[in-house]
Each structure stands twice: as structure tokens, then as C-alpha cells.
Design an enzyme around this catalytic site. Sequence first.
Site, PDB file in Angstrom:
ATOM      1  N   HIS A 120      31.141 -41.802  15.301  1.00 32.20           N
ATOM      2  CA  HIS A 120      31.368 -40.423  14.865  1.00 32.20           C
ATOM      3  C   HIS A 120      32.623 -39.832  15.486  1.00 32.20           C
ATOM      4  CE1 HIS A 120      29.141 -39.694  18.620  1.00 32.20           C
ATOM      5  NE2 HIS A 120      29.645 -38.469  18.616  1.00 32.20           N
ATOM      6  N   TYR A 179      32.636 -29.967  25.954  1.00 31.68           N
ATOM      7  CA  TYR A 179      31.601 -30.755  25.299  1.00 31.68           C
ATOM      8  C   TYR A 179      32.219 -31.929  24.540  1.00 31.68           C
ATOM      9  CZ  TYR A 179      28.220 -32.213  21.811  1.00 31.68           C
ATOM     10  OH  TYR A 179      27.413 -32.968  21.005  1.00 31.68           O
TER      11      TYR A 179
END
Length: 132
Positions: free
Chosen positions: A63, A125
Amino acid sequence: MQNQNYRSTRHSKYLCNYHFVWIPKYRKGILIDIVVEELKEIIYSIAKEHEIEILALEIMPDHIHLFVSAPPRYSLSYLANLFKGVSARKLGLKYPHLRRKGGIWTRAYFVSTHSHVSSETIRKYVEEQTKK
């Protein structure tokens, strides 16, 4: 208004930051080695051409996380289709084995604005994804 976070065009001042995530077809771990470097170059060239600032980019084997600041003239679906479409076309030409039943990416994607979370939190993140 803190000028350091806001961007401007000729007729607008804006802060439009978006976090996109998308995956290869069948969630296969095909984003490795030289493909990652090629994909980064493609994504950065798309961003430069469209005056989009890449705030963070991490490519995992299965991803992609892309955090961008884009002018308000671009819709979210346009941005997702732009990055996915151009990268699929260019990667598919150079690495035909990546195509699975007609394409590299699934039709789906995730997108989020940062209205309740700071840009720095999202950037951290995204960057921490490779440490997992």
C-alpha cells in the site's frame, strides 16, 4: 492566520491537506526494490506538474500513504485518479508484470482531511509506517 501553513494562488489562500491511501490489486506485495524508487519519481513529477506539495510519502510493499497539500481547484476524486492513473500507466509500461487483470491498482482508495488532527500528526503517522 499563520502564513507558514497556508499556501496561495493568484486568487486564493488555502490550506487543503489530504491523506490518501491506496493498494495494488489483490493486496499483493509488489511495491519493492526498484519499483518503489520509480514510483516515488512518478509521484513527485505528478505533484510538481500540478503544483501539489507532497508533505509525506511512504510506499509499503502492499500500500501507499500519500499526504499532500493541493490547490482547492482539484477535487479529491480528481487527485486520487490523477496519482493512481498516471502512476499505473507509467509503471505498467515499464514493468508489465505488475499488471493484474488490466491494472495495477484497485479502484478503491482512502482519503482523509486533517480537520481534527494536525498536519504534523499525519506526517508522523505516514513516516512511521515503514518502521512497523
